[in-house]
Design a protein around this motif. Structure first.
Motif, PDB file in Angstrom:
ATOM      1  N   THR A  41       0.833  -1.207   0.000  1.00 31.10           N
ATOM      2  CA  THR A  41       0.000   0.000   0.000  1.00 31.10           C
ATOM      3  C   THR A  41       0.867   1.256   0.000  1.00 31.10           C
ATOM      4  OG1 THR A  41      -0.329  -0.113   2.404  1.00 31.10           O
ATOM      5  CG2 THR A  41      -2.036  -1.093   1.021  1.00 31.10           C
ATOM      6  N   ALA A  42       1.996   1.226   0.683  1.00 34.98           N
ATOM      7  CA  ALA A  42       2.909   2.380   0.672  1.00 34.98           C
ATOM      8  C   ALA A  42       3.465   2.609  -0.734  1.00 34.98           C
ATOM      9  CB  ALA A  42       4.041   2.187   1.670  1.00 34.98           C
ATOM     10  N   ALA A  43       3.821   1.535  -1.428  1.00 34.69           N
ATOM     11  CA  ALA A  43       4.343   1.677  -2.792  1.00 34.69           C
ATOM     12  C   ALA A  43       3.256   2.200  -3.728  1.00 34.69           C
ATOM     13  CB  ALA A  43       4.893   0.344  -3.290  1.00 34.69           C
ATOM     14  N   ALA A  44       2.040   1.704  -3.573  1.00 42.58           N
ATOM     15  CA  ALA A  44       0.929   2.195  -4.397  1.00 42.58           C
ATOM     16  C   ALA A  44       0.649   3.664  -4.093  1.00 42.58           C
ATOM     17  CB  ALA A  44      -0.313   1.342  -4.161  1.00 42.58           C
ATOM     18  N   ARG A  45       0.692   4.028  -2.814  1.00 47.24           N
ATOM     19  CA  ARG A  45       0.487   5.421  -2.401  1.00 47.24           C
ATOM     20  C   ARG A  45       1.549   6.333  -3.019  1.00 47.24           C
ATOM     21  NH1 ARG A  45       1.749   5.232   2.915  1.00 47.24           N
ATOM     22  NH2 ARG A  45       0.021   3.780   3.192  1.00 47.24           N
ATOM     23  N   ALA A  46       2.762   5.796  -3.200  1.00 52.19           N
ATOM     24  CA  ALA A  46       3.866   6.569  -3.780  1.00 52.19           C
ATOM     25  C   ALA A  46       3.769   6.659  -5.304  1.00 52.19           C
ATOM     26  CB  ALA A  46       5.203   5.948  -3.390  1.00 52.19           C
ATOM     27  N   LEU A  63      -8.169  -9.749  -0.742  1.00 51.91           N
ATOM     28  CA  LEU A  63      -7.464  -8.509  -1.055  1.00 51.91           C
ATOM     29  C   LEU A  63      -7.994  -7.884  -2.342  1.00 51.91           C
ATOM     30  CD1 LEU A  63      -3.839  -9.538  -0.087  1.00 51.91           C
ATOM     31  CD2 LEU A  63      -5.406  -8.068   1.201  1.00 51.91           C
ATOM     32  N   ASN A  64      -8.222  -8.691  -3.354  1.00 47.87           N
ATOM     33  CA  ASN A  64      -8.752  -8.155  -4.612  1.00 47.87           C
ATOM     34  C   ASN A  64     -10.173  -7.630  -4.467  1.00 47.87           C
ATOM     35  OD1 ASN A  64      -6.492  -8.355  -6.267  1.00 47.87           O
ATOM     36  ND2 ASN A  64      -6.895 -10.505  -6.711  1.00 47.87           N
ATOM     37  N   ALA A  65     -10.869  -8.069  -3.403  1.00 47.12           N
ATOM     38  CA  ALA A  65     -12.198  -7.536  -3.097  1.00 47.12           C
ATOM     39  C   ALA A  65     -12.096  -6.268  -2.242  1.00 47.12           C
ATOM     40  CB  ALA A  65     -13.029  -8.602  -2.386  1.00 47.12           C
ATOM     41  N   GLY A  66     -10.867  -5.860  -1.923  1.00 48.11           N
ATOM     42  CA  GLY A  66     -10.661  -4.633  -1.156  1.00 48.11           C
ATOM     43  C   GLY A  66     -10.769  -4.812   0.345  1.00 48.11           C
ATOM     44  N   ARG A  67     -10.663  -6.052   0.803  1.00 39.59           N
ATOM     45  CA  ARG A  67     -10.756  -6.328   2.242  1.00 39.59           C
ATOM     46  C   ARG A  67      -9.381  -6.713   2.773  1.00 39.59           C
ATOM     47  NH1 ARG A  67     -15.454  -8.527   0.064  1.00 39.59           N
ATOM     48  NH2 ARG A  67     -14.583 -10.629  -0.016  1.00 39.59           N
ATOM     49  N   SER A  68      -8.873  -5.890   3.669  1.00 40.54           N
ATOM     50  CA  SER A  68      -7.543  -6.106   4.229  1.00 40.54           C
ATOM     51  C   SER A  68      -7.638  -6.689   5.632  1.00 40.54           C
ATOM     52  CB  SER A  68      -6.775  -4.781   4.294  1.00 40.54           C
ATOM     53  OG  SER A  68      -5.573  -4.958   5.011  1.00 40.54           O
ATOM     54  N   PRO A  69      -6.857  -7.726   5.923  1.00 38.70           N
ATOM     55  CA  PRO A  69      -6.808  -8.275   7.277  1.00 38.70           C
ATOM     56  C   PRO A  69      -5.744  -7.601   8.150  1.00 38.70           C
ATOM     57  CG  PRO A  69      -5.568  -9.685   5.827  1.00 38.70           C
ATOM     58  CD  PRO A  69      -6.137  -8.567   4.969  1.00 38.70           C
ATOM     59  N   VAL A  70      -5.087  -6.604   7.610  1.00 40.55           N
ATOM     60  CA  VAL A  70      -3.952  -5.976   8.288  1.00 40.55           C
ATOM     61  C   VAL A  70      -4.293  -4.515   8.596  1.00 40.55           C
ATOM     62  CG1 VAL A  70      -1.504  -5.381   8.070  1.00 40.55           C
ATOM     63  CG2 VAL A  70      -2.351  -7.516   7.089  1.00 40.55           C
ATOM     64  N   HIS A  81      -6.645   1.819  -4.069  1.00 35.02           N
ATOM     65  CA  HIS A  81      -5.523   1.434  -4.940  1.00 35.02           C
ATOM     66  C   HIS A  81      -5.975   0.429  -5.999  1.00 35.02           C
ATOM     67  CE1 HIS A  81      -2.830   3.758  -2.577  1.00 35.02           C
ATOM     68  NE2 HIS A  81      -2.809   2.932  -1.542  1.00 35.02           N
ATOM     69  N   ILE A  82      -6.890  -0.452  -5.639  1.00 27.99           N
ATOM     70  CA  ILE A  82      -7.423  -1.410  -6.616  1.00 27.99           C
ATOM     71  C   ILE A  82      -8.204  -0.667  -7.690  1.00 27.99           C
ATOM     72  CG2 ILE A  82      -9.088  -3.294  -6.935  1.00 27.99           C
ATOM     73  CD1 ILE A  82      -8.185  -4.242  -4.068  1.00 27.99           C
ATOM     74  N   ARG A  86      -3.652   0.479  -9.112  1.00 23.46           N
ATOM     75  CA  ARG A  86      -2.318   0.585  -8.516  1.00 23.46           C
ATOM     76  C   ARG A  86      -1.945  -0.683  -7.759  1.00 23.46           C
ATOM     77  NH1 ARG A  86       0.682   4.187 -10.612  1.00 23.46           N
ATOM     78  NH2 ARG A  86      -0.283   6.197 -10.867  1.00 23.46           N
ATOM     79  N   PHE A  87      -2.938  -1.529  -7.448  1.00 23.03           N
ATOM     80  CA  PHE A  87      -2.658  -2.752  -6.697  1.00 23.03           C
ATOM     81  C   PHE A  87      -3.507  -3.890  -7.239  1.00 23.03           C
ATOM     82  CE2 PHE A  87      -3.731  -5.880  -3.464  1.00 23.03           C
ATOM     83  CZ  PHE A  87      -2.473  -6.269  -3.052  1.00 23.03           C
ATOM     84  N   GLU A  88      -2.864  -5.046  -7.323  1.00 28.58           N
ATOM     85  CA  GLU A  88      -3.556  -6.281  -7.665  1.00 28.58           C
ATOM     86  C   GLU A  88      -2.850  -7.413  -6.942  1.00 28.58           C
ATOM     87  OE1 GLU A  88      -4.519  -9.194 -11.478  1.00 28.58           O
ATOM     88  OE2 GLU A  88      -3.342  -7.368 -11.785  1.00 28.58           O
ATOM     89  N   ALA A  89      -3.641  -8.318  -6.386  1.00 33.50           N
ATOM     90  CA  ALA A  89      -3.078  -9.521  -5.763  1.00 33.50           C
ATOM     91  C   ALA A  89      -3.240 -10.698  -6.714  1.00 33.50           C
ATOM     92  CB  ALA A  89      -3.787  -9.809  -4.439  1.00 33.50           C
ATOM     93  N   SER A  90      -2.287 -11.619  -6.651  1.00 33.77           N
ATOM     94  CA  SER A  90      -2.321 -12.792  -7.520  1.00 33.77           C
ATOM     95  C   SER A  90      -1.620 -13.957  -6.828  1.00 33.77           C
ATOM     96  CB  SER A  90      -1.622 -12.486  -8.852  1.00 33.77           C
ATOM     97  OG  SER A  90      -1.592 -13.635  -9.674  1.00 33.77           O
ATOM     98  N   GLY A  91      -1.991 -15.144  -7.218  1.00 29.88           N
ATOM     99  CA  GLY A  91      -1.293 -16.337  -6.766  1.00 29.88           C
ATOM    100  C   GLY A  91      -0.417 -16.924  -7.864  1.00 29.88           C
ATOM    101  N   ASP A  92      -0.381 -16.247  -9.007  1.00 23.73           N
ATOM    102  CA  ASP A  92       0.344 -16.732 -10.180  1.00 23.73           C
ATOM    103  C   ASP A  92       1.760 -16.150 -10.208  1.00 23.73           C
ATOM    104  OD1 ASP A  92       1.259 -17.542 -12.641  1.00 23.73           O
ATOM    105  OD2 ASP A  92      -0.300 -16.515 -13.796  1.00 23.73           O
ATOM    106  N   PHE A  93       2.704 -16.923  -9.707  1.00 21.05           N
ATOM    107  CA  PHE A  93       4.079 -16.442  -9.614  1.00 21.05           C
ATOM    108  C   PHE A  93       4.709 -16.217 -10.985  1.00 21.05           C
ATOM    109  CE2 PHE A  93       3.417 -17.180  -5.306  1.00 21.05           C
ATOM    110  CZ  PHE A  93       4.477 -16.687  -4.572  1.00 21.05           C
ATOM    111  N   ALA A  94       4.148 -16.784 -12.037  1.00 26.93           N
ATOM    112  CA  ALA A  94       4.671 -16.542 -13.382  1.00 26.93           C
ATOM    113  C   ALA A  94       4.541 -15.064 -13.743  1.00 26.93           C
ATOM    114  CB  ALA A  94       3.929 -17.402 -14.404  1.00 26.93           C
TER     115      ALA A  94
END
Length: 132
Positions: A41-46, A63-70, A81-82, A86-94
């Protein structure tokens, strides 16, 4: 994969530094927990576009639904950010190949011998290496 010679490596580094300077670089963050998500979030804010990677598909979906546990990465900021792409979460390491810089923010619990357990760091590094 062919290796870069010194001149090609220098040119590649110069391009990456220029993209970081003008905020067009894509920042990859592996591990979206209490360290990685606030960093994202700091990087997206920047002004950077951030691709967050996590092995937990439920966390990625939340996270992609905009719900943060942190608490240090509030849901309203994450959702903004979504929406701004500016932000997207993924499980695809490729997808790490899309990134100009990759930061690994995975747990390092303490073992019974009071030493850091680096197995998550090793696993994340190996996954990143395979993807890149």
């Amino acid at each position: 994969m062919p290796s870069l010679d010194a001149k090609e490596l220098h040119m590649s580094l110069d391009r990456a530094l220029a993209r970081i300077s003008d905020r067009s670089a894509v920042i990859g963050i592996v591990g979206l927990g209490y360290v990685g998500l606030p960093l994202a979030t700091a990087a997206a804010r920047a002004g950077f576009r951030v691709l967050g990677l996590d092995v937990d598909p439920e966390r990625v979906a939340e996270l992609n639904a905009g719900r943060s546990p942190v608490a240090a990465a509030p849901s309203d900021e994450l959702a903004r950010h979504i929406s701004e792409t500016r932000f997207e979460a993924s499980g695809d390491f490729a997808r790490l190949g899309e990134c100009d810089a990759v930061l690994i923010c995975v747990p390092t619990p303490i073992t019974a011998q009071r030493e850091p357990d680096l197995s998550h760091v090793v696993d994340a590094t190996e996954a990143a290496a395979r993807a890149l």
